[in-house]
Design a protein around this motif. Sequence first.
Motif, PDB file in Angstrom:
ATOM      1  N   ILE A  63       0.866  -1.177   0.000  1.00 32.83           N
ATOM      2  CA  ILE A  63       0.000   0.000   0.000  1.00 32.83           C
ATOM      3  C   ILE A  63       0.902   1.226   0.000  1.00 32.83           C
ATOM      4  CG2 ILE A  63      -1.725   1.331   1.278  1.00 32.83           C
ATOM      5  CD1 ILE A  63      -2.580  -1.359   2.594  1.00 32.83           C
ATOM      6  N   VAL A  64       0.692   2.122  -0.959  1.00 34.16           N
ATOM      7  CA  VAL A  64       1.468   3.362  -1.044  1.00 34.16           C
ATOM      8  C   VAL A  64       0.489   4.523  -0.910  1.00 34.16           C
ATOM      9  CG1 VAL A  64       3.123   4.703  -2.380  1.00 34.16           C
ATOM     10  CG2 VAL A  64       3.051   2.200  -2.648  1.00 34.16           C
ATOM     11  N   ASP A  65       0.509   5.170   0.253  1.00 37.93           N
ATOM     12  CA  ASP A  65      -0.409   6.280   0.516  1.00 37.93           C
ATOM     13  C   ASP A  65       0.207   7.189   1.567  1.00 37.93           C
ATOM     14  OD1 ASP A  65      -2.638   7.961   1.225  1.00 37.93           O
ATOM     15  OD2 ASP A  65      -3.988   6.389   0.481  1.00 37.93           O
ATOM     16  N   ASP A  66       0.232   8.485   1.283  1.00 42.29           N
ATOM     17  CA  ASP A  66       0.810   9.437   2.234  1.00 42.29           C
ATOM     18  C   ASP A  66      -0.125   9.709   3.412  1.00 42.29           C
ATOM     19  OD1 ASP A  66      -0.848  10.805   0.303  1.00 42.29           O
ATOM     20  OD2 ASP A  66      -0.088  12.696   1.094  1.00 42.29           O
ATOM     21  N   GLU A  67      -1.379   9.298   3.313  1.00 43.17           N
ATOM     22  CA  GLU A  67      -2.305   9.422   4.441  1.00 43.17           C
ATOM     23  C   GLU A  67      -2.166   8.161   5.297  1.00 43.17           C
ATOM     24  OE1 GLU A  67      -6.273  11.026   3.757  1.00 43.17           O
ATOM     25  OE2 GLU A  67      -5.651  11.328   1.668  1.00 43.17           O
ATOM     26  N   ILE A  68      -1.389   8.250   6.352  1.00 41.68           N
ATOM     27  CA  ILE A  68      -1.048   7.096   7.179  1.00 41.68           C
ATOM     28  C   ILE A  68      -2.298   6.404   7.708  1.00 41.68           C
ATOM     29  CG2 ILE A  68       0.120   6.421   9.324  1.00 41.68           C
ATOM     30  CD1 ILE A  68       2.026   8.930   8.435  1.00 41.68           C
ATOM     31  N   VAL A  89       0.901  -7.448   4.446  1.00 46.66           N
ATOM     32  CA  VAL A  89       0.772  -6.072   3.970  1.00 46.66           C
ATOM     33  C   VAL A  89       1.969  -5.226   4.399  1.00 46.66           C
ATOM     34  CG1 VAL A  89      -0.678  -4.006   4.003  1.00 46.66           C
ATOM     35  CG2 VAL A  89      -1.743  -6.265   4.127  1.00 46.66           C
ATOM     36  N   ILE A  90       2.499  -4.476   3.452  1.00 43.21           N
ATOM     37  CA  ILE A  90       3.556  -3.498   3.695  1.00 43.21           C
ATOM     38  C   ILE A  90       2.974  -2.133   3.327  1.00 43.21           C
ATOM     39  CG2 ILE A  90       5.900  -2.752   3.079  1.00 43.21           C
ATOM     40  CD1 ILE A  90       5.771  -5.596   4.320  1.00 43.21           C
ATOM     41  N   VAL A  91       3.226  -1.119   4.161  1.00 43.93           N
ATOM     42  CA  VAL A  91       2.725   0.226   3.883  1.00 43.93           C
ATOM     43  C   VAL A  91       3.906   1.159   3.656  1.00 43.93           C
ATOM     44  CG1 VAL A  91       1.374   2.177   4.750  1.00 43.93           C
ATOM     45  CG2 VAL A  91       0.663  -0.166   5.316  1.00 43.93           C
ATOM     46  N   ALA A  92       3.888   1.861   2.522  1.00 41.48           N
ATOM     47  CA  ALA A  92       4.884   2.893   2.222  1.00 41.48           C
ATOM     48  C   ALA A  92       4.179   4.241   2.286  1.00 41.48           C
ATOM     49  CB  ALA A  92       5.473   2.670   0.838  1.00 41.48           C
ATOM     50  N   GLU A  93       4.849   5.246   2.835  1.00 44.85           N
ATOM     51  CA  GLU A  93       4.204   6.524   3.113  1.00 44.85           C
ATOM     52  C   GLU A  93       4.383   7.591   2.036  1.00 44.85           C
ATOM     53  OE1 GLU A  93       5.365   7.726   7.049  1.00 44.85           O
ATOM     54  OE2 GLU A  93       4.672   5.836   7.908  1.00 44.85           O
ATOM     55  N   ASN A  94       5.087   7.260   0.953  1.00 43.95           N
ATOM     56  CA  ASN A  94       5.211   8.225  -0.145  1.00 43.95           C
ATOM     57  C   ASN A  94       5.590   7.482  -1.424  1.00 43.95           C
ATOM     58  OD1 ASN A  94       8.228   8.192  -0.441  1.00 43.95           O
ATOM     59  ND2 ASN A  94       8.126   9.031   1.638  1.00 43.95           N
ATOM     60  N   GLY A  95       5.518   8.195  -2.534  1.00 42.26           N
ATOM     61  CA  GLY A  95       5.770   7.571  -3.825  1.00 42.26           C
ATOM     62  C   GLY A  95       7.182   7.052  -4.002  1.00 42.26           C
ATOM     63  N   ASN A  96       8.165   7.796  -3.512  1.00 42.81           N
ATOM     64  CA  ASN A  96       9.552   7.348  -3.651  1.00 42.81           C
ATOM     65  C   ASN A  96       9.796   6.043  -2.898  1.00 42.81           C
ATOM     66  OD1 ASN A  96      10.375   9.509  -5.291  1.00 42.81           O
ATOM     67  ND2 ASN A  96      10.666  10.809  -3.518  1.00 42.81           N
ATOM     68  N   GLU A  97       9.321   5.991  -1.645  1.00 41.67           N
ATOM     69  CA  GLU A  97       9.473   4.774  -0.848  1.00 41.67           C
ATOM     70  C   GLU A  97       8.699   3.620  -1.475  1.00 41.67           C
ATOM     71  OE1 GLU A  97       8.306   2.928   3.532  1.00 41.67           O
ATOM     72  OE2 GLU A  97       7.934   5.061   3.178  1.00 41.67           O
ATOM     73  N   GLY A  98       7.499   3.911  -1.954  1.00 40.87           N
ATOM     74  CA  GLY A  98       6.679   2.873  -2.571  1.00 40.87           C
ATOM     75  C   GLY A  98       7.319   2.294  -3.814  1.00 40.87           C
TER      76      GLY A  98
END
Length: 119
Positions: free
Chosen positions: A5-10, A27-36
């Motif tokens: 999941i790539v979403d800046d809204e935590i 599930v892995i969560v990335a907090e921005n596009g670069n990290e995702g």
Amino acid sequence: MKILIVDDEIRIGNLLRIYLERESFQVIVAENGNEGLDRALKEDYDLIILDVLMPGKDGYQVLEDLRTVKNTPVIMLSAKCESEDLKRGFDLGANEFISKPFSPNAVVIKIKELLSQVS
């Protein structure tokens, strides 16, 4: 099955993670596009959920970069779902587009449908 999941809204990323983990997804969560994008390129995922509007590298840019290397199924999430937004996402290779706000249960159902089609 493993989902990124790539979403800046935590809050949204964590909510989706909870619902998906209840269904036995890893599930892995990335907090921005670069990290995702970095995570998506370094590891293999069965599906990626990608927010469109993020600071830095937005969802469209992430999808465009991802598609040069991988064909992982992608569901785009956006509060802005006008016809040109949908067209752009699908032209870049998105498999589904879900508008915000959304029902987490509806997203889980859509994920299961999509994964059953591609497996």
